[in-house]
Design a protein around this motif. Sequence first.
Motif, mmCIF file in Angstrom:
data_model
loop_
_atom_site.group_PDB
_atom_site.id
_atom_site.type_symbol
_atom_site.label_atom_id
_atom_site.label_comp_id
_atom_site.label_asym_id
_atom_site.label_seq_id
_atom_site.Cartn_x
_atom_site.Cartn_y
_atom_site.Cartn_z
ATOM 1 N N ASP A 1 8.847 11.410 -13.343
ATOM 2 C CA ASP A 1 8.298 10.291 -12.572
ATOM 3 C C ASP A 1 7.073 9.765 -13.314
ATOM 4 O O ASP A 1 5.951 10.195 -13.085
ATOM 5 C CB ASP A 1 7.931 10.762 -11.164
ATOM 6 C CG ASP A 1 7.694 9.603 -10.214
ATOM 7 O OD1 ASP A 1 7.449 8.484 -10.696
ATOM 8 O OD2 ASP A 1 7.760 9.818 -8.984
ATOM 9 N N ARG A 2 7.322 8.823 -14.229
ATOM 10 C CA ARG A 2 6.244 8.361 -15.111
ATOM 11 C C ARG A 2 5.060 7.772 -14.344
ATOM 12 O O ARG A 2 3.903 7.984 -14.696
ATOM 13 C CB ARG A 2 6.792 7.326 -16.093
ATOM 14 C CG ARG A 2 7.924 7.826 -16.969
ATOM 15 C CD ARG A 2 7.449 8.879 -17.942
ATOM 16 N NE ARG A 2 8.537 9.368 -18.765
ATOM 17 C CZ ARG A 2 8.984 8.801 -19.880
ATOM 18 N NH1 ARG A 2 8.441 7.649 -20.284
ATOM 19 N NH2 ARG A 2 9.960 9.322 -20.578
ATOM 20 N N GLY A 3 5.384 6.995 -13.323
ATOM 21 C CA GLY A 3 4.302 6.371 -12.558
ATOM 22 C C GLY A 3 3.431 7.401 -11.871
ATOM 23 O O GLY A 3 2.195 7.338 -11.935
ATOM 24 N N ALA A 4 4.067 8.372 -11.185
ATOM 25 C CA ALA A 4 3.294 9.407 -10.512
ATOM 26 C C ALA A 4 2.523 10.252 -11.510
ATOM 27 O O ALA A 4 1.395 10.679 -11.248
ATOM 28 C CB ALA A 4 4.226 10.291 -9.681
ATOM 29 N N LEU A 5 3.110 10.491 -12.666
ATOM 30 C CA LEU A 5 2.442 11.285 -13.699
ATOM 31 C C LEU A 5 1.175 10.588 -14.179
ATOM 32 O O LEU A 5 0.106 11.213 -14.281
ATOM 33 C CB LEU A 5 3.398 11.495 -14.871
ATOM 34 C CG LEU A 5 2.826 12.227 -16.089
ATOM 35 C CD1 LEU A 5 2.474 13.657 -15.724
ATOM 36 C CD2 LEU A 5 3.821 12.196 -17.247
ATOM 37 N N LEU B 1 9.586 2.190 3.874
ATOM 38 C CA LEU B 1 10.483 1.227 3.226
ATOM 39 C C LEU B 1 11.284 1.905 2.120
ATOM 40 O O LEU B 1 12.464 1.589 1.916
ATOM 41 C CB LEU B 1 9.652 0.070 2.654
ATOM 42 C CG LEU B 1 10.435 -1.075 1.992
ATOM 43 C CD1 LEU B 1 11.327 -1.761 3.002
ATOM 44 C CD2 LEU B 1 9.457 -2.075 1.366
ATOM 45 N N ILE B 2 10.671 2.851 1.432
ATOM 46 C CA ILE B 2 11.369 3.582 0.359
ATOM 47 C C ILE B 2 12.436 4.484 0.954
ATOM 48 O O ILE B 2 13.566 4.570 0.440
ATOM 49 C CB ILE B 2 10.351 4.391 -0.470
ATOM 50 C CG1 ILE B 2 9.315 3.457 -1.099
ATOM 51 C CG2 ILE B 2 11.054 5.201 -1.547
ATOM 52 C CD1 ILE B 2 8.204 4.169 -1.830
ATOM 53 N N GLU B 3 12.095 5.171 2.046
ATOM 54 C CA GLU B 3 13.078 6.043 2.701
ATOM 55 C C GLU B 3 14.292 5.239 3.174
ATOM 56 O O GLU B 3 15.451 5.655 2.990
ATOM 57 C CB GLU B 3 12.432 6.760 3.887
ATOM 58 C CG GLU B 3 11.320 7.720 3.506
ATOM 59 C CD GLU B 3 10.686 8.367 4.721
ATOM 60 O OE1 GLU B 3 10.996 7.923 5.851
ATOM 61 O OE2 GLU B 3 9.892 9.302 4.546
ATOM 62 N N GLN C 1 5.593 8.663 -6.043
ATOM 63 C CA GLN C 1 4.957 7.597 -6.821
ATOM 64 C C GLN C 1 4.149 6.678 -5.908
ATOM 65 O O GLN C 1 3.016 6.311 -6.217
ATOM 66 C CB GLN C 1 6.033 6.817 -7.567
ATOM 67 C CG GLN C 1 5.482 5.782 -8.534
ATOM 68 C CD GLN C 1 6.592 5.005 -9.201
ATOM 69 O OE1 GLN C 1 7.245 4.183 -8.556
ATOM 70 N NE2 GLN C 1 6.827 5.266 -10.472
ATOM 71 N N ALA C 2 4.723 6.298 -4.771
ATOM 72 C CA ALA C 2 4.027 5.417 -3.837
ATOM 73 C C ALA C 2 2.766 6.074 -3.290
ATOM 74 O O ALA C 2 1.717 5.424 -3.162
ATOM 75 C CB ALA C 2 4.957 5.038 -2.685
ATOM 76 N N HIS C 3 2.860 7.359 -2.966
ATOM 77 C CA HIS C 3 1.701 8.068 -2.434
ATOM 78 C C HIS C 3 0.564 8.106 -3.447
ATOM 79 O O HIS C 3 -0.600 7.864 -3.114
ATOM 80 C CB HIS C 3 2.105 9.482 -2.030
ATOM 81 C CG HIS C 3 0.947 10.337 -1.610
ATOM 82 N ND1 HIS C 3 0.301 10.180 -0.395
ATOM 83 C CD2 HIS C 3 0.287 11.352 -2.254
ATOM 84 C CE1 HIS C 3 -0.688 11.049 -0.303
ATOM 85 N NE2 HIS C 3 -0.716 11.767 -1.413
ATOM 86 N N THR C 4 0.908 8.404 -4.697
ATOM 87 C CA THR C 4 -0.130 8.516 -5.727
ATOM 88 C C THR C 4 -0.766 7.161 -6.022
ATOM 89 O O THR C 4 -1.992 7.047 -6.113
ATOM 90 C CB THR C 4 0.470 9.098 -7.017
ATOM 91 O OG1 THR C 4 1.171 10.294 -6.707
ATOM 92 C CG2 THR C 4 -0.618 9.414 -8.019
ATOM 93 N N ILE C 5 0.078 6.136 -6.174
ATOM 94 C CA ILE C 5 -0.457 4.805 -6.464
ATOM 95 C C ILE C 5 -1.281 4.283 -5.285
ATOM 96 O O ILE C 5 -2.343 3.684 -5.465
ATOM 97 C CB ILE C 5 0.691 3.835 -6.807
ATOM 98 C CG1 ILE C 5 1.343 4.250 -8.115
ATOM 99 C CG2 ILE C 5 0.175 2.405 -6.897
ATOM 100 C CD1 ILE C 5 2.526 3.403 -8.506
ATOM 101 N N ALA C 6 -0.791 4.535 -4.069
ATOM 102 C CA ALA C 6 -1.530 4.085 -2.885
ATOM 103 C C ALA C 6 -2.892 4.760 -2.808
ATOM 104 O O ALA C 6 -3.907 4.113 -2.511
ATOM 105 C CB ALA C 6 -0.722 4.377 -1.628
ATOM 106 N N THR C 7 -2.926 6.061 -3.060
ATOM 107 C CA THR C 7 -4.205 6.783 -3.046
ATOM 108 C C THR C 7 -5.152 6.219 -4.092
ATOM 109 O O THR C 7 -6.348 6.028 -3.836
ATOM 110 C CB THR C 7 -3.972 8.283 -3.301
ATOM 111 O OG1 THR C 7 -3.086 8.791 -2.306
ATOM 112 C CG2 THR C 7 -5.284 9.045 -3.258
ATOM 113 N N PHE C 8 -4.604 5.928 -5.264
ATOM 114 C CA PHE C 8 -5.417 5.365 -6.338
ATOM 115 C C PHE C 8 -6.014 4.019 -5.921
ATOM 116 O O PHE C 8 -7.219 3.787 -6.068
ATOM 117 C CB PHE C 8 -4.540 5.192 -7.591
ATOM 118 C CG PHE C 8 -5.249 4.570 -8.749
ATOM 119 C CD1 PHE C 8 -6.000 5.338 -9.615
ATOM 120 C CD2 PHE C 8 -5.172 3.203 -8.986
ATOM 121 C CE1 PHE C 8 -6.655 4.763 -10.691
ATOM 122 C CE2 PHE C 8 -5.825 2.620 -10.050
ATOM 123 C CZ PHE C 8 -6.570 3.407 -10.909
#
Length: 400
Positions: free
Chosen positions: A16-20, A227-229, A314-321
């Motif tokens: 998961d490149r984005g989450a990484l 929305l992802i689910e 990925q959504a969780h990490t980007i959202a937190t950021f």
Amino acid sequence: MIFAMLRVMTLSLLRDRGALAMAFLLPPTIFVIFAAIFSGAAGDQMRLQVALAVTQPSALTERLETALRAEPSLRILDDTLGSAAEANRLVDGGQADVGLVLAPDLGETATSPVLVLVDPAKILAGAILSGQVQRLIGLEMPDLALARSAPAIESIVGGFTPEQSARLSAAIAELGVEPDGDTSQAGLVETRTIGPEGSSTATITYYAGAVAILFLLFSAMQSSATLIEERHSGIVDRVAVGPAGTDVVVLGKFLFLTVQGVVQVALIFLVAGIVYGVDVLPYLPLWLLTSLAAALAASGLGLAVAASCTTKQQAHTIATFIVLVCSAMGGSMVPRFMMPPWLQDIGWYTPNAWTIEAYHGVLWRGETLPSLLPELCWLVVVASSSVLLALLVSRLRLRL
């Protein structure tokens, strides 16, 4: 088995490149932001924005103004004002962090010739400016400092002898200030808070708005992840068979998140009103309009992130950021006046700064709708562009 689990988790993250990227980019980014804030607050990068007023120019006020404008820790507004009322207006309107009013005779000891006007939500700014003014007078105007301190010293030691008085007068005259012979001694700087009574609620009002937009963003980002689910479970595909396509999913969630956000903000300000006395009712229409605009912006951003991400991690990490960076730079964690100027400028690109400014303008400064239009329009633009992005990305994913 332990190492097998370790391998599975590692491969999952690496694929998961984005989450990484976000997992290892977020910590140093947040560190850089807070390091810039607190190193600036401790040094000369803080640079308070000061509205300077000189009631009547004199040789002493010109010397002090020159020293103030050369001081790197202060940003004196270009125009020198002519009255305390003008400086008060700029501070009250948020165009300046703090006001400074100079009397023509800075050597006057019966009264305080320097007046600092401070917004109750920025009490620290007044204390900092007061200290800087006294430091500059001691360094750049030693004659004035000596003339003001001499009467106090005389009263402590029980009076000077004629010879000592003559020597003191000669020293002061040589430095450039004539002694006035007044033995009374008032403070050099007087600090006065502006605004209505009950100024203790100014800080509460500020942080009510700061916390409101912070949790609006967190809540919207978290709820939008459904929305992802739904996309993975095939619900979106089934809904897309209808005439409206995927738009109904995005717009339905947008409406729900907006209503949920307004209720969340109402609860925050309800507690602020009951516990701390923040009076919202007289400004209810504009408060509701501000809350609606903030909820729209947060909801739109949440849906844009969810539509653009492929996995919940990925959504969780980007959202937190996004939430942490926007909150740090936008003033939800640390007041923006404590930040370096370059970071304050970047902060205007976050919904936090505009939301906090709007709430403070409505509930503390009593601004009207025309004055709030820049903040409200910016939040609506963020909401509109974010929802449009979510709609376009959702349609594109359906075709793929």
